[in-house]
Design an enzyme around this catalytic site. Structure first.
Site, PDB file in Angstrom:
ATOM      1  N   HIS A   1       4.735   8.562  -2.948  1.00 43.83           N
ATOM      2  CA  HIS A   1       4.393   9.911  -2.426  1.00 43.83           C
ATOM      3  C   HIS A   1       4.929  10.042  -0.942  1.00 43.83           C
ATOM      4  O   HIS A   1       4.321   9.510   0.135  1.00 43.83           O
ATOM      5  CB  HIS A   1       2.954   9.971  -2.455  1.00 43.83           C
ATOM      6  CG  HIS A   1       2.142  11.103  -2.014  1.00 43.83           C
ATOM      7  ND1 HIS A   1       0.995  11.740  -2.877  1.00 43.83           N
ATOM      8  CD2 HIS A   1       2.645  12.167  -1.210  1.00 43.83           C
ATOM      9  CE1 HIS A   1       0.993  12.868  -2.400  1.00 43.83           C
ATOM     10  NE2 HIS A   1       1.720  13.240  -1.532  1.00 43.83           N
TER      11      HIS A   1
ATOM     12  N   LEU B   1       9.677  14.467   2.654  1.00 43.64           N
ATOM     13  CA  LEU B   1      10.934  14.212   3.306  1.00 43.64           C
ATOM     14  C   LEU B   1      11.445  15.466   3.898  1.00 43.64           C
ATOM     15  O   LEU B   1      12.316  15.546   4.879  1.00 43.64           O
ATOM     16  CB  LEU B   1      12.140  13.592   2.573  1.00 43.64           C
ATOM     17  CG  LEU B   1      11.745  12.354   2.022  1.00 43.64           C
ATOM     18  CD1 LEU B   1      13.060  11.644   1.249  1.00 43.64           C
ATOM     19  CD2 LEU B   1      11.184  11.362   3.124  1.00 43.64           C
TER      20      LEU B   1
ATOM     21  N   ASP C   1       1.719   8.832   1.471  1.00 47.35           N
ATOM     22  CA  ASP C   1       1.720  10.238   1.863  1.00 47.35           C
ATOM     23  C   ASP C   1       2.558  10.503   3.321  1.00 47.35           C
ATOM     24  O   ASP C   1       1.910  11.322   4.034  1.00 47.35           O
ATOM     25  CB  ASP C   1       0.326  10.793   1.897  1.00 47.35           C
ATOM     26  CG  ASP C   1       0.142  12.363   1.804  1.00 47.35           C
ATOM     27  OD1 ASP C   1       1.237  12.975   1.559  1.00 47.35           O
ATOM     28  OD2 ASP C   1      -1.044  12.870   1.857  1.00 47.35           O
TER      29      ASP C   1
END
Lengths: 316, 430
Positions: free
Chosen positions: B64, B67, B309
């Site tokens: 997760h 980008l 995340d």
């Protein structure tokens, strides 16, 4: 003892600091009763009143306080300013700083905005209400008004009634009153009480009748009309029927209750006119005290000594 | 392309996929693991990496990350994210589709694959959107997404509000054998919320998001997993109630997997004190009881994997009023250090379990190469110094962004060498 650089809330203050402000306000009360309402305490100081939210009474109260202390003041409202052109708060702050100002009074819709500003500029920052966080000068003027009538704060039972969830006035009153030894009750529909509010050290009073039985004074909050759209309440009519402060309800109180309201009032919603205009209402004295409290805060943050406040205030 | 074999000598080799935890050597050749064991012969042409006193494990895999490419290349790109991943010990990351435009078609998936190949650092696997434009209306073309390289689908950043859409996504995904990863949040309960709803939000005067906003959607997704037989993967779990719901679902044998982030096993809502926008993320930091439940879930396997995340933001986006600051923090370069410090040195997990949560289980859940040191498998390896003390310095990050609440924090343990496809992609200087 000093207040530090900024006044962002009553939570960070000690009881001694709060008493200092209240005591310093006493001699400044008298200035506003003179034919020439001006003392030179802040002569040469530049103050910006930065109001990102609409405000009438708080802004005018600050402005009178500043002018009666002989400061030079500039008012900036968000509409028509660089803020409406998308400038960030931090850029606004840096630009003000570049103009070598001494103090900023800020009213802003975001909780924490005053602290944010205070951490980024060298000038003193005074919170005139930040989101749902605090409105410290309102809390202080409420306490000054209570102290005028009861001659003490300690041991008083003050019930704050209404929309506690969204109220910065409630939070400042809770912190200030608890620090000075009052008992604080909060009363309102459960949908308008914040989560874990009892952990702040307050008594939760489920019904307005409970508050009236319990309290020495009621601080009746303004009900924001947009709360109906938010789904927190069914209607103003029902709010008045269930939570309105009415003379019928007050008649059942075991003693006469002092009635405070931070304004502006919705007559017939949270408070009935005969209560607001009645003999136990101190709603207008609150407004008068507001100027004295703000003069005291400005004076102390500017480095004024409390010992000289009487001279600054010109009292005999 | 010919490459030198790599011979990693004398490390503590941990491979949860085979129950290995012993001192030994590891040989990589032609991009694969060739052999593993004590006293392996060293090929004459091999590069030798001495690993005595260090841990040799399958490369870490993060299911997760965000980008930001395409769309917000000023805060991160596939290349900088893949480099930050490698520096954090990750040999592979899975990129969420909330890019601009959304990764909801095969061309968008192919673009990320090709950017990752050009970068040549950590592997980057795209995750496709569940719905076109992440609008929650019409299913994206899962078949074409998978054909182009997507390994899962998710509308992360947004919940799948429609239970009907979530149901059909779970059913349709079965055709392709991919999980549906859901960001669990009831939008009506969470609306306008800036942090966890609790004593701190009450004091700060910020609108809170109750734990129930997450748990309601977790419960719904579990019910739909049972209805459909599909594989639901629950993203960034943050509450005690969620952990309890998942534990019960797993007891029933449902196809439910879950992930949790280092900030949720390390911090609580107290971190938002002072309106610290680097402690603002969604789901928010919760209460000590929630943090403890996440830790216990990681210990007993209710929470299968640790993910970051990783959510880069420009510094001035966080330099504003708390209500207006965006959600999210970066995590690729602190995740392993936090896992080692908080969970392993903190006595909650042993090292093999941490490696399982950060490598073997992520590979298994998303059916990715790696996560194992078995001969013939992907040559993705991390060499970890599990004890070295270091201080988080955001200015030294390879990520383009600096938005972390962990700046200045003292940690113990981090990655020294990251190897992807049999090639060193990161080697810590000094």
């Amino acid at each position: 003892m000093s207040l530090g650089k900024d006044l962002v809330g009553l939570e960070p203050l000690s009881a001694e600091q709060i008493r200092l402000i209240l005591d310093t306000a006493e001699p400044f009360k008298e200035v506003s009763e003179r034919p020439i309402k001006k003392v030179p305490a802040l002569r040469g100081k530049t103050i910006v009143n930065l109001f990102f939210e609409a405000s009438t009474r708080t802004r005018i109260s600050f402005e009178f306080a500043e002018k009666r202390l002989s400061a030079d003041t500039v008012n900036v409202a968000s509409a028509g300013s660089s803020v409406s052109k998308g400038e960030t708060l931090v850029d606004t702050a840096r630009n003000l700083e570049a103009m070598r100002i001494d103090m900023v009074v800020i009213r802003h819709g975001a909780s924490g905005a005053a602290q944010f500003l205070g951490q980024r500029i060298r000038s003193n920052v005074i919170n005139a209400g930040d989101g749902k966080h605090e409105h410290p000068t309102q809390g202080l003027l409420d306490m000054l008004t209570l102290r005028d009538r009861f001659k003490r704060i300690e041991g008083l039972k003050v019930a704050i009634c209404g929309d506690i969830l969204h109220s910065r006035v409630a939070r400042s009153n809770i912190w200030g009153l608890l620090k000075l030894g009052a008992e604080v009750g909060v009363c309102g529909p459960a949908s308008l009480l914040p989560r874990n509010v009892h952990e702040l050290g307050v008594t939760v009073l489920p019904r307005i009748e409970d508050a009236i039985q319990w309290a020495d004074a009621l601080n009746v909050l303004r009900l924001q009309l947009e709360r109906m759209q938010g789904g927190f309440l069914p209607s103003l009519r029902e709010y008045n029927r269930v939570f309105g402060v009415t003379s019928d309800r007050l008649a059942k109180a075991p003693k006469d209750l002092l009635i405070l309201h931070p304004g502006p009032m919705n007559r017939g919603v949270e408070i009935d006119s005969d209560v607001a205009d009645g003999p136990h209402s101190v709603i207008l004295p609150q407004v008068t005290n507001g100027v004295a409290i703000r003069m005291a805060v400005l004076y102390l943050l500017a480095g004024g000594s409390p010992d000289w406040a009487h001279q600054a205030g010109g009292a005999e | 392309m010919t490459m030198r074999p790599i011979f990693i000598r004398g490390g503590r080799v941990i491979d949860p996929s085979r129950g290995t935890d012993a001192t030994g050597d590891l040989l990589l050749r032609n991009g694969k693991i060739e052999a593993q064991g004590p006293g392996l012969g060293r090929p004459d042409d091999a590069e030798i990496i001495e690993a005595a006193g260090r841990v040799v494990a399958p490369g870490l895999i993060d299911l997760h990350v965000h980008l930001r490419e395409p769309g917000q290349e000023d805060v991160e790109t596939v290349a900088t994210g893949a480099m930050a991943a490698a520096a954090g010990g990750f040999s592979a990351v899975c990129a969420m589709p909330n890019t601009d435009p959304v990764t909801d078609n095969q061309a968008a998936v192919g673009f990320i694959v090709s950017q990752a190949q050009r970068a040549g650092k950590a592997r980057v696997y795209p995750i496709g959107a569940i719905s076109l434009g992440q609008q929650g209306q019409q299913l994206a073309e899962f078949g074409e997404l998978v054909g182009a390289g997507a390994v899962a689908v998710s509308d992360d950043g947004k919940p799948v509000v429609s239970s009907h859409l979530m149901r059909t996504a779970l059913e349709y995904a079965r055709t392709f054998g991919i999980p549906v990863a859901d960001h669990c949040e009831d939008p009506t309960l969470a609306a306008g919320g800036a942090m966890h709803e609790g004593l701190v939000s009450t004091r700060l005067g910020l609108k809170g998001v109750p734990a129930a906003a997450e748990e309601i959607m977790v419960a719904r997704d579990i019910v739909l997993a049972e209805l459909t037989g599909g594989h639901v993967h629950l993203c960034h779990m943050s509450t005690r109630g969620s952990v309890e719901l998942i534990r019960r679902a797993k007891d029933k044998g449902l196809r439910v997997t879950a992930e949790a982030c280092p900030h949720h096993f390390t911090l609580t809502h107290e971190a938002a004190e002072g309106y610290n926008t680097n402690a603002k993320m969604n789901p928010p930091l919760r209460e000590p009881e929630d943090r403890e439940a996440i830790r216990q879930g990681l210990r007993d396997g209710t929470i299968d994997v640790i993910c970051t995340d990783h959510a880069p933001h420009h510094y001035d986006a966080k330099e504003r009023e708390f209500d207006d600051a965006p959600n999210g923090i970066i995590g690729l370069e602190t995740a392993l250090g936090l896992g080692l410090t908080e969970l392993v040195h903190g006595g909650l997990l042993d090292l093999p379990t941490l490696v399982a949560r950060m490598s073997t289980m992520p590979a298994k859940i998303f059916r990715l190469p790696g996560g194992t040191l078995a001969p013939g498998s992907a040559g993705d390896v991390v060499i970890i110094d599990p004890d070295v003390p270091w201080t988080v310095d955001p200015m030294a990050f390879y990520s383009k962004s600096r938005n972390t609440p962990f700046g200045g924090r003292h940690l113990r343990g981090r990655a020294d060498v990251t190897i992807v496809r049999g090639q060193v992609v990161f080697r810590r200087a000094g």
